[in-house]
Design a protein around this motif. Structure first.
Motif, mmCIF file in Angstrom:
data_model
loop_
_atom_site.group_PDB
_atom_site.id
_atom_site.type_symbol
_atom_site.label_atom_id
_atom_site.label_comp_id
_atom_site.label_asym_id
_atom_site.label_seq_id
_atom_site.Cartn_x
_atom_site.Cartn_y
_atom_site.Cartn_z
ATOM 1 N N ASN A 110 0.839 -1.195 0.000
ATOM 2 C CA ASN A 110 0.000 0.000 0.000
ATOM 3 C C ASN A 110 0.875 1.246 0.000
ATOM 4 O OD1 ASN A 110 0.665 0.837 2.780
ATOM 5 N ND2 ASN A 110 -0.531 -0.942 3.413
ATOM 6 N N ALA A 111 0.266 2.344 -0.380
ATOM 7 C CA ALA A 111 0.917 3.641 -0.215
ATOM 8 C C ALA A 111 0.398 4.217 1.093
ATOM 9 C CB ALA A 111 0.545 4.555 -1.365
ATOM 10 N N ALA A 112 1.270 4.817 1.860
ATOM 11 C CA ALA A 112 0.845 5.301 3.173
ATOM 12 C C ALA A 112 1.598 6.557 3.567
ATOM 13 C CB ALA A 112 1.087 4.205 4.215
ATOM 14 N N GLY A 113 1.009 7.281 4.473
ATOM 15 C CA GLY A 113 1.676 8.443 5.039
ATOM 16 C C GLY A 113 2.616 7.987 6.145
ATOM 17 N N GLY A 114 3.794 8.571 6.211
ATOM 18 C CA GLY A 114 4.749 8.211 7.255
ATOM 19 C C GLY A 114 4.507 9.027 8.515
ATOM 20 N N LEU A 115 4.238 8.349 9.627
ATOM 21 C CA LEU A 115 4.013 9.028 10.910
ATOM 22 C C LEU A 115 5.304 9.100 11.714
ATOM 23 C CD1 LEU A 115 0.801 7.037 11.917
ATOM 24 C CD2 LEU A 115 0.850 9.400 11.106
ATOM 25 N N ASN A 116 6.074 8.020 11.598
ATOM 26 C CA ASN A 116 7.346 7.963 12.316
ATOM 27 C C ASN A 116 8.255 9.068 11.781
ATOM 28 O OD1 ASN A 116 10.021 7.231 13.052
ATOM 29 N ND2 ASN A 116 9.317 5.136 13.420
ATOM 30 N N PRO A 117 8.766 9.934 12.676
ATOM 31 C CA PRO A 117 9.564 11.080 12.201
ATOM 32 C C PRO A 117 10.831 10.664 11.456
ATOM 33 C CG PRO A 117 9.554 10.956 14.618
ATOM 34 C CD PRO A 117 8.574 9.937 14.130
ATOM 35 N N GLU A 118 11.225 9.385 11.616
ATOM 36 C CA GLU A 118 12.434 8.934 10.904
ATOM 37 C C GLU A 118 12.141 8.499 9.480
ATOM 38 O OE1 GLU A 118 14.357 6.014 13.336
ATOM 39 O OE2 GLU A 118 14.622 7.472 14.952
ATOM 40 N N PHE A 119 10.855 8.443 9.103
ATOM 41 C CA PHE A 119 10.505 7.951 7.764
ATOM 42 C C PHE A 119 10.525 9.092 6.745
ATOM 43 C CE2 PHE A 119 7.738 4.059 9.141
ATOM 44 C CZ PHE A 119 8.815 3.565 9.859
ATOM 45 N N THR A 192 -5.239 15.661 9.186
ATOM 46 C CA THR A 192 -4.946 16.995 9.719
ATOM 47 C C THR A 192 -3.680 16.856 10.572
ATOM 48 O OG1 THR A 192 -6.165 16.630 11.781
ATOM 49 C CG2 THR A 192 -7.421 17.538 9.919
ATOM 50 N N VAL A 193 -3.100 17.941 10.918
ATOM 51 C CA VAL A 193 -1.897 17.905 11.748
ATOM 52 C C VAL A 193 -2.216 17.270 13.110
ATOM 53 C CG1 VAL A 193 -0.160 19.327 12.908
ATOM 54 C CG2 VAL A 193 -0.831 19.848 10.555
ATOM 55 N N ALA A 194 -3.382 17.595 13.650
ATOM 56 C CA ALA A 194 -3.765 17.033 14.952
ATOM 57 C C ALA A 194 -3.960 15.516 14.854
ATOM 58 C CB ALA A 194 -5.044 17.708 15.454
ATOM 59 N N GLU A 195 -4.521 15.052 13.736
ATOM 60 C CA GLU A 195 -4.715 13.599 13.553
ATOM 61 C C GLU A 195 -3.377 12.889 13.400
ATOM 62 O OE1 GLU A 195 -9.155 13.802 11.452
ATOM 63 O OE2 GLU A 195 -7.349 13.953 10.229
ATOM 64 N N TYR A 196 -2.489 13.526 12.675
ATOM 65 C CA TYR A 196 -1.135 12.977 12.523
ATOM 66 C C TYR A 196 -0.498 12.751 13.893
ATOM 67 C CZ TYR A 196 3.933 13.766 12.166
ATOM 68 O OH TYR A 196 5.281 13.715 12.337
ATOM 69 N N LYS A 197 -0.590 13.741 14.747
ATOM 70 C CA LYS A 197 -0.003 13.616 16.092
ATOM 71 C C LYS A 197 -0.698 12.505 16.888
ATOM 72 C CE LYS A 197 1.385 18.459 16.548
ATOM 73 N NZ LYS A 197 0.968 19.756 17.103
ATOM 74 N N TYR A 198 -2.009 12.425 16.725
ATOM 75 C CA TYR A 198 -2.799 11.414 17.433
ATOM 76 C C TYR A 198 -2.419 9.993 16.987
ATOM 77 C CZ TYR A 198 -7.109 8.568 17.935
ATOM 78 O OH TYR A 198 -8.004 7.573 18.161
ATOM 79 N N ALA A 238 3.490 17.821 7.056
ATOM 80 C CA ALA A 238 2.247 18.488 7.441
ATOM 81 C C ALA A 238 2.516 19.521 8.539
ATOM 82 C CB ALA A 238 1.223 17.467 7.919
ATOM 83 N N LEU A 239 3.444 19.153 9.414
ATOM 84 C CA LEU A 239 3.788 20.073 10.508
ATOM 85 C C LEU A 239 4.427 21.354 9.975
ATOM 86 C CD1 LEU A 239 5.287 17.456 12.956
ATOM 87 C CD2 LEU A 239 3.099 18.626 13.168
ATOM 88 N N ASN A 240 5.061 21.222 8.812
ATOM 89 C CA ASN A 240 5.712 22.389 8.207
ATOM 90 C C ASN A 240 4.837 23.052 7.147
ATOM 91 O OD1 ASN A 240 8.110 21.966 9.739
ATOM 92 N ND2 ASN A 240 8.602 20.285 8.358
#
Ligand code: HPA
Length: 274
Positions: A110-119, A192-198, A238-240
């Motif tokens: 799958n294609a996915a968004g990276g949540l881990n800051p190292e990705f 959203t940025v808040a969801e990313y953090k969650y 997203a944070l930036n």
């Protein structure tokens, strides 16, 4: 449902003499894996009795029977997403068909968004586990014991034996990879940025809109599963204030294509020895 599935399978068996034990779902931007398949039969979803029909014009998808390095496989080019409006039964109809077709192993990407800051975009993550945040469960309703038990254990949903083999294949071929937890979400909005953090806070490393229902149903049926995320966008962006576009997702998944082709090809050979 079982009768409908049996009709689907009878048709498929009449179209191919191959009886693969390995199924592959080719995710977004990963159609390139098809180049590794020596195709025997291709069947558009629209021609398969009782199969789910695409809601997107011109994106009907097809089922491919062929061999990879001599090993028979059944590959789905095009999958069904919950956000497209399908029921969870429809989204996971192919996995039930796989079970009746005699499939023992399922490999998905799958294609996915990276949540881990190292990705970073273009990274490959071997999925160790998932968190199911879909609003509806594919096993809701009367349980059909032909397929599996009412309360399936999910402990080894991403089969550890296959996972270990995937790590060896990656090491042997110098394929860089990450490992982690995939969060399955209905979409179609990106986070959203808040969801990313969650999602990060609850233990996710990647987030996407597929895979989880498919793995749940396949694992319930006793099919051993393996999954890979291609990080198409690093959510740190997203944070930036950098926005995610579908075009960018496609471009970044292409970067990982070559690695993934090698990984899946050699892993098919390894799984065939199991
Ligand atoms: N979020 C959810 N699904 C996705 C993403 C994302 O950032 N990228 C690709 N699929």
């Amino acid at each position: 449902m079982l009768q409908r599935i049996e009709a689907t399978c009878a048709y498929l068996k009449s179209k191919t003499s191959l009886r693969p034990e390995i199924a592959i779902i080719l995710g977004t931007g990963l159609g390139g894996l098809v180049e590794e398949i020596k195709i025997e039969t291709e069947i558009p979803y629209s021609e398969i009795p009782n199969f789910v029909q695409s809601t997107v014009k011109g994106h009907s998808g097809k089922l491919i029977f062929g061999t990879i390095a001599g090993v028979p496989v059944m590959a789905m080019q095009g999958r069904f997403h919950f956000y497209e409006g399908y029921s969870m039964q429809d989204v996971t109809y192919p996995e039930r068909v796989m079970k009746i077709m005699g499939i023992k192993y399922l490999m998905v990407s799958n294609a996915a968004g990276g949540l881990n800051p190292e990705f970073k975009a273009g990274d490959i993550m071997l999925i160790t586990d998932h968190i199911n945040l879909f609003p509806e469960h594919p096993l809701r309703g009367k349980n059909d014991e032909t397929f599996g038990t009412r309360f399936p254990d999910m402990n080894n949903a991403y089969n550890r034996d296959i996972f270990a083999r995937a790590e060896s294949v990656a090491a042997k071929n110098n394929i860089p990879y990450k490992k982690g937890v995939y969060v399955g979400n209905q979409g179609p909005t990106f986070e959203t940025v808040a969801e990313y953090k969650y999602f990060r806070l609850i233990g996710g490393d990647t987030v996407g809109m597929s895979t989880v229902p498919e793995i749940i149903v396949a694992h319930w049926c006793g099919i051993k599963c393996f999954g890979v995320s291609i990080v198409s966008n690093a959510l740190g962006d997203a944070l930036n204030g950098i926005e995610t576009s579908h075009e960018e997702v496609q471009k970044n998944t292409n970067m990982a294509k070559e690695y993934l082709k090698t990984l899946f090809r050699d892993l098919v050979v390894e799984i065939n020895k199991m």
